[in-house]
Design a protein around this motif. Structure first.
Motif, PDB file in Angstrom:
ATOM      1  N   HIS A  69     -11.658  11.929  19.531  1.00 58.72           N
ATOM      2  CA  HIS A  69     -11.617  12.571  17.885  1.00 58.72           C
ATOM      3  C   HIS A  69     -11.044  12.247  16.705  1.00 58.72           C
ATOM      4  O   HIS A  69     -12.357  12.587  15.758  1.00 58.72           O
ATOM      5  CB  HIS A  69     -11.258  13.946  18.340  1.00 58.72           C
ATOM      6  N   GLY A  74      -2.701  12.550   8.267  1.00 59.58           N
ATOM      7  CA  GLY A  74      -4.270  11.866   8.499  1.00 59.58           C
ATOM      8  C   GLY A  74      -4.446  11.656  10.553  1.00 59.58           C
ATOM      9  O   GLY A  74      -6.071  12.240  10.042  1.00 59.58           O
ATOM     10  N   LEU A  75      -3.661  11.670  11.119  1.00 61.68           N
ATOM     11  CA  LEU A  75      -3.680  12.363  12.539  1.00 61.68           C
ATOM     12  C   LEU A  75      -3.905  13.774  13.202  1.00 61.68           C
ATOM     13  O   LEU A  75      -2.692  13.953  12.818  1.00 61.68           O
ATOM     14  CB  LEU A  75      -3.027  11.144  13.423  1.00 61.68           C
ATOM     15  N   MET A  76      -4.958  13.401  13.655  1.00 63.68           N
ATOM     16  CA  MET A  76      -4.566  14.821  14.618  1.00 63.68           C
ATOM     17  C   MET A  76      -3.774  14.194  16.352  1.00 63.68           C
ATOM     18  O   MET A  76      -4.250  13.239  16.719  1.00 63.68           O
ATOM     19  CB  MET A  76      -6.102  15.223  15.315  1.00 63.68           C
ATOM     20  N   LEU A  77      -2.210  13.824  15.895  1.00 65.19           N
ATOM     21  CA  LEU A  77      -1.838  13.504  16.940  1.00 65.19           C
ATOM     22  C   LEU A  77      -2.155  13.492  18.450  1.00 65.19           C
ATOM     23  O   LEU A  77      -2.091  13.688  19.406  1.00 65.19           O
ATOM     24  CB  LEU A  77      -0.856  13.653  16.931  1.00 65.19           C
ATOM     25  N   SER A  78      -2.482  15.587  18.427  1.00 63.07           N
ATOM     26  CA  SER A  78      -2.675  15.475  19.821  1.00 63.07           C
ATOM     27  C   SER A  78      -3.859  15.578  20.427  1.00 63.07           C
ATOM     28  O   SER A  78      -4.049  16.190  21.525  1.00 63.07           O
ATOM     29  CB  SER A  78      -1.441  17.135  20.140  1.00 63.07           C
ATOM     30  N   LEU A  79      -4.755  14.949  20.201  1.00 63.89           N
ATOM     31  CA  LEU A  79      -6.186  14.826  20.213  1.00 63.89           C
ATOM     32  C   LEU A  79      -6.312  13.407  20.341  1.00 63.89           C
ATOM     33  O   LEU A  79      -5.162  12.235  20.293  1.00 63.89           O
ATOM     34  CB  LEU A  79      -7.162  15.262  18.906  1.00 63.89           C
ATOM     35  N   VAL A 118     -14.180  12.671  14.040  1.00 65.44           N
ATOM     36  CA  VAL A 118     -13.954  13.635  13.295  1.00 65.44           C
ATOM     37  C   VAL A 118     -14.880  14.040  11.326  1.00 65.44           C
ATOM     38  O   VAL A 118     -15.455  15.063  11.584  1.00 65.44           O
ATOM     39  CB  VAL A 118     -12.433  14.296  12.861  1.00 65.44           C
ATOM     40  N   LEU A 144      -4.893   9.769  23.549  1.00 64.03           N
ATOM     41  CA  LEU A 144      -3.855  10.267  22.569  1.00 64.03           C
ATOM     42  C   LEU A 144      -3.841  10.017  21.762  1.00 64.03           C
ATOM     43  O   LEU A 144      -3.086   8.742  22.055  1.00 64.03           O
ATOM     44  CB  LEU A 144      -2.874  11.422  23.273  1.00 64.03           C
ATOM     45  N   ASN A 164     -10.219   7.811  25.479  1.00 67.06           N
ATOM     46  CA  ASN A 164      -9.872   9.435  25.212  1.00 67.06           C
ATOM     47  C   ASN A 164      -8.285   9.092  25.173  1.00 67.06           C
ATOM     48  O   ASN A 164      -8.169  10.452  25.257  1.00 67.06           O
ATOM     49  CB  ASN A 164     -10.203   9.738  26.650  1.00 67.06           C
ATOM     50  N   ILE A 188     -18.084   8.947  22.608  1.00 68.44           N
ATOM     51  CA  ILE A 188     -17.504   8.128  23.404  1.00 68.44           C
ATOM     52  C   ILE A 188     -18.128   7.049  22.967  1.00 68.44           C
ATOM     53  O   ILE A 188     -17.216   5.536  21.949  1.00 68.44           O
ATOM     54  CB  ILE A 188     -17.483   8.345  24.687  1.00 68.44           C
ATOM     55  N   LYS A 222       0.982  10.760  10.317  1.00 65.03           N
ATOM     56  CA  LYS A 222       1.063  11.165  10.917  1.00 65.03           C
ATOM     57  C   LYS A 222       1.128  13.140  10.410  1.00 65.03           C
ATOM     58  O   LYS A 222       0.603  13.627  11.214  1.00 65.03           O
ATOM     59  CB  LYS A 222       2.705  11.275  11.192  1.00 65.03           C
ATOM     60  N   ASP A 261      -7.968   3.075  26.104  1.00 66.14           N
ATOM     61  CA  ASP A 261      -9.055   3.708  26.947  1.00 66.14           C
ATOM     62  C   ASP A 261      -9.174   4.984  25.415  1.00 66.14           C
ATOM     63  O   ASP A 261      -8.003   5.373  25.208  1.00 66.14           O
ATOM     64  CB  ASP A 261      -9.053   4.895  27.763  1.00 66.14           C
TER      65      ASP A 261
END
Lengths: 524, 337
Positions: A366, A357-362, A370, A409, A407, A389, A354, A405
């Motif tokens: 992504h 590692g992750l871009m949680l809000s994306l 990234v 988050l 997309n 995609i 968290k 999906d």
């Protein structure tokens, strides 16, 4: 009112039980999180509670502490209906919960944390630091904890912080039931033993513990009975002594799992892809040296603080080093930041997904793309969103990442699927060397198995893997060779045949320099 | 890729999906707010407020704060802040006058040099933040003071005038009407907004901007040179500051070295009203443009209603509170359901 009526109606209430959960339901928009949930905690017992991620354990805990409101069903604590609307009320009623994420204030001392909100005061306003420290010392020595009451919590290792959290829960004299959520996630074997000792001390005929864990071996040692839940449903409760781990696991996942697997063959006859020597840092590491072969899973074992994560971070240039000699595919390289490491095809997967590692809000897409945006997903400086995609979709299928999906988050994915998304990131980048730091931490048993199989597949496809793990069964199951560390040094490198719980623990706890050198030479 | 997905729609969805639907709802709220405020003023002063000449005046006054806000949006998305854009704009205006009026540098070159000077201010901010690890608040607060002081030093604390006889082309940049009835400043702002939109949604800069704001450490460990990109983002914000400096001096016909402070707060307000989160990782250019327009409409409307300047600030402050309160309320709702 409702609770007593329902109890009378169903007649299910059993006053002999310490904590009883009966017919509890809770739903969130679109999901039934709990359905007819049950739980019986007897007086004086440790009840193991297991279930895959998403089975409903944390929802149940949040209902018990009043963070969520249940839609149906009843709770009884010590024969009394339990109706609380906040964790504070739950604590006052005698129900203490130790969450997976620690709830301590880092800059305050151990004593200040334990008595936060209940400070001894004079005149209703002035604190009495002396009395507070004294009370804390009494409490800690009573519990057999060797912790400085005046130390700021942030200065303590995670294991000690966990102990402080437990001490805090036990400092309430009213505590009858202690619920622990993955209490050993950050602990090494010795610390786990210490924790279990604490639990045994806490248990009296008037108290009980609910012990939530993914670690089966631990449950076998500490739990009297074990309750399995799955997909928000109660499945079964069994006496621990008469139940095999495989039985528990198959109830959890609805299928059976082989826990005795070992890695196939040897890989150290293959070419060396990464050779590290003379790796030292100012803080901890001292002359770390090892080789990584193509297609090999090289396990890194050791106690907390032995320096395994530090080795990984030093290799990828995330932390400064005082000396390092890194030879990558025969060429000497200098890596001073993770961007260069990625450029050389080395990907690091942090233990703390968290935070690191992750871009949680994306979106998932992504998080997968990234690392490769600049070389794979741009044309004339513009992003090729369609290609992003498509690549994310392909990775989703390849690793069977469960998300409706790409997309979506990434924060809405389960731990195992988040980990897969990060693995996908480095596969899309086409990295040949992957450094996994605690690859299955906080991941449920079923998903763990998938991650193991994925790692095996990657290795057999020629990727080279460094796997840092605090779980010995995981190390033994996955590693072609095992590097053992203690106090910032490598104390031994074992082949899969030599590696056992005992040999590893001996190297991880004892440092015999003569033996070390010999083993190292033999290993390299 | 599933066949039913229409590619342009998918691309758009990703482009604006940095924070999911919540962000778009926030934009709709902001847009609805803008329309509502406009209608209220139109009813209150139907003769003056909705007239074309007044609408043009509103757009004109939105350009300077708007230009600054575009750059600030990019910085705030990294979870940083830029307090230096107000006085930075003043300093770049003074530099534009120095280049063009005092040093007789051709106008086109002087404008380019001014833009680069703005970028340099931003780059210094970026170096202080990314390389020396200063908190963005401190780094840009220091730059705000430095820029304020330098503007006064360089101009000897006196306005530098663009003599309309010799520098009409410079003044035309802002007040000329390439499109009949619309000042060029509005066109420049629109163009700059399009550029900022493309930067944020279609390029690496934007994607890294959002990624750094969402989780800088994870982005760095993913192999992105976050320090480099942070510096670039601050420099781009500086470029917008330089453009604002050109536009304001061309509009006033002079570089006023003692103005500028306070604009940074209006710019930040525009960004916040537009739904960009101060904690970083999400934000939109469309929202920021709407935010700048809301501020301009409120200021203009209150002036027309003869509300005193002091009260205009009070009202603007309350608007910000209400907007942020609504946003947080909805965020909590979203979190608990």
């Amino acid at each position: 009112m409702t609770t007593t009526e329902t109890a009378a109606a169903t007649g299910a209430h059993n006053a002999e039980l310490l904590l009883q959960v009966e017919g509890v339901e809770k739903s969130f928009p679109g999901v039934k999180a709990l359905e007819d949930m049950r739980l019986d905690l007897r007086r004086g017992e440790v009840l193991g509670l297991v279930g895959e991620n998403g089975a409903g354990k944390s929802t149940l805990m949040k209902l018990l502490t009043g963070i969520y409101t249940r839609e149906a069903g009843d709770f009884w604590l010590d024969g009394q209906p339990l109706q609380v609307t906040s964790p504070k009320e739950a604590q006052e009623a005698g129900l203490a919960i130790i969450h997976q994420e620690l709830n301590l204030v880092p800059h305050l001392t151990v004593a200040e944390n334990i008595w936060l909100g209940r400070e001894p005061v004079t005149g209703g306003f002035f604190t009495q630091p002396g009395a507070q420290v004294q009370k804390t010392r009494e409490l800690l020595s009573q519990l057999g904890m060797h912790i400085d009451a005046k130390a700021p919590v942030s200065s303590l290792p995670v294991a000690k912080q966990q102990m402080v959290e437990i001490a805090k829960a036990l400092s309430f004299s009213s505590t009858k039931v202690l619920i622990m959520d993955e209490p050993t996630a950050a602990l090494n074997e010795a610390e786990v033993d210490q924790l279990h000792e604490l639990i045994r001390r806490f248990i009296t005929p008037q108290t009980g513990v609910v012990y939530i864990s993914h670690r089966m071996a631990e449950l076998k040692r500490i739990a009297d009975r074990i309750t399995v839940i799955r997909d928000g449903h109660y499945i079964d409760t069994m006496p621990m002594a008469e139940t095999s781990l495989d039985q528990v696991i198959s109830k959890m996942v609805g299928r059976s799992i082989n826990t005795e697997a070992r890695p196939e063959g040897v890989r150290d006859d293959r070419p060396i892809v990464l050779s590290v020597s003379d790796l030292s840092t100012k803080a901890l590491l001292q002359d770390v040296a090892f080789d990584l072969h193509r297609g090999e899973v090289l396990g890194f074992a050791g106690l907390m603080g032995a320096g395994r994560t530090e080795v990984a971070r030093a290799i990828v240039g995330a932390d400064p080093v005082t000396s390092a000699d890194v030879i990558l595919n025969g060429n000497r390289v200098t890596i001073s930041n993770p961007a260069q490491a990625a450029h050389h095809g080395i990907g690091y997967l942090s233990e703390d997904r968290k935070r690191m590692g992750l871009m949680l809000s994306l979106p998932v897409s992504h998080n997968i793309a990234v690392s490769s945006l600049s070389e794979r997903f741009t044309r004339f400086g513009f992003l090729r969103n369609k290609a992003i995609i498509e690549a994310a979709e392909a990775a989703r299928k390849l690793l069977s990442i469960k998300t409706p999906d790409v997309n979506q988050l990434v924060k809405y994915l389960s731990g195992g699927n988040q980990q897969k998304a990060i693995i996908a990131r480095w596969l899309v980048k086409d990295c040949d060397i992957l450094i996994f730091d605690e690859p299955t931490r906080g991941i449920d048993v079923g998903a763990k198995e998938e991650i193991y199989q994925l790692l095996n597949k990657l290795a057999s496809q020629g990727k080279s893997i460094i796997m840092i793990s605090s779980e010995l069964p995981e190390i033994l199951r996955m590693s072609h060779r095992v590097v053992v560390m203690a106090d910032g040094r490598i104390t031994g490198i074992l082949s899969a045949a030599e590696a056992t719980q005992e040999t590893i623990m001996r190297l991880a706890t004892h440092r015999d320099d003569a033996v070390t050198t010999k083993t190292e030479k033999a290993g390299i | 890729m599933s066949t039913k997905t229409n590619p342009p729609a998918a691309v758009l969805a990703v482009a604006e999906k940095t924070g999911g639907w919540r962000e778009r709802v926030q934009q709709l709220f902001a847009l609805a707010g803008l329309v509502l405020i406009f209608i209220v003023f139109s009813i209150a002063r139907p003769q003056i407020f909705p007239s074309w000449s007044n609408v043009t005046a509103i757009l004109f006054s939105a350009t300077v704060v708007g230009l600054l806000a575009l750059g600030v949006t990019l910085v705030i998305i990294t979870s940083g802040i830029d307090l230096s854009v107000g006085t930075g704009m003043t300093l770049t205006a003074v530099m534009a006058a120095t280049f063009i009026v005092n040093w007789h540098i051709p106008i086109w070159l002087g404008v380019i040099m001014t833009l680069l000077f703005g970028a340099l201010i931003g780059l210094i901010n970026g170096v202080n933040v990314a390389v020396f690890g200063l908190p963005p608040f401190i780094a840009t607060l220091a730059m705000m003071l430095v820029a304020q002081g330098l503007a006064l030093v360089i101009s000897n604390a006196a306005p530098i005038y663009f003599d309309p006889e010799n520098f009409s082309a410079y003044l035309w940049l802002s007040t000329g009407k390439l499109v009949p009835g619309l000042p060029n400043a509005v066109l420049v702002f629109a163009l700059a907004a399009v550029v900022a939109f493309i930067l944020l949604n279609k390029t690496l800069l934007g994607r890294y901007d959002i990624s750094i704001g969402s989780n800088e450490e994870a982005t760095a460990l993913s192999g992105i040179n976050t320090k480099k990109w942070t510096m670039i983002i601050y420099a781009v914000a500086g470029l917008f500051t330089g453009l604002a400096g050109v536009m304001i001096s061309a509009r006033l016909g002079s570089a006023q070295p003692s103005t500028g402070a306070g604009y940074e707060l209006q710019a930040i307000a525009a960004v916040v009203i537009g739904g960009t989160s101060l904690s970083g990782g999400k934000g939109t250019i469309v929202g920021t443009v709407i935010g700048a327009l809301i501020i301009a409409v409120i200021n203009n409307g209150l002036q027309i209603m003869s509300v005193r300047q002091e009260w205009q600030n009070v009202i603007l402050g309350l608007v910000i509170l209400v907007v942020v309160f609504i946003d947080q309320f909805r965020a909590r709702q979203a979190a608990t359901t």
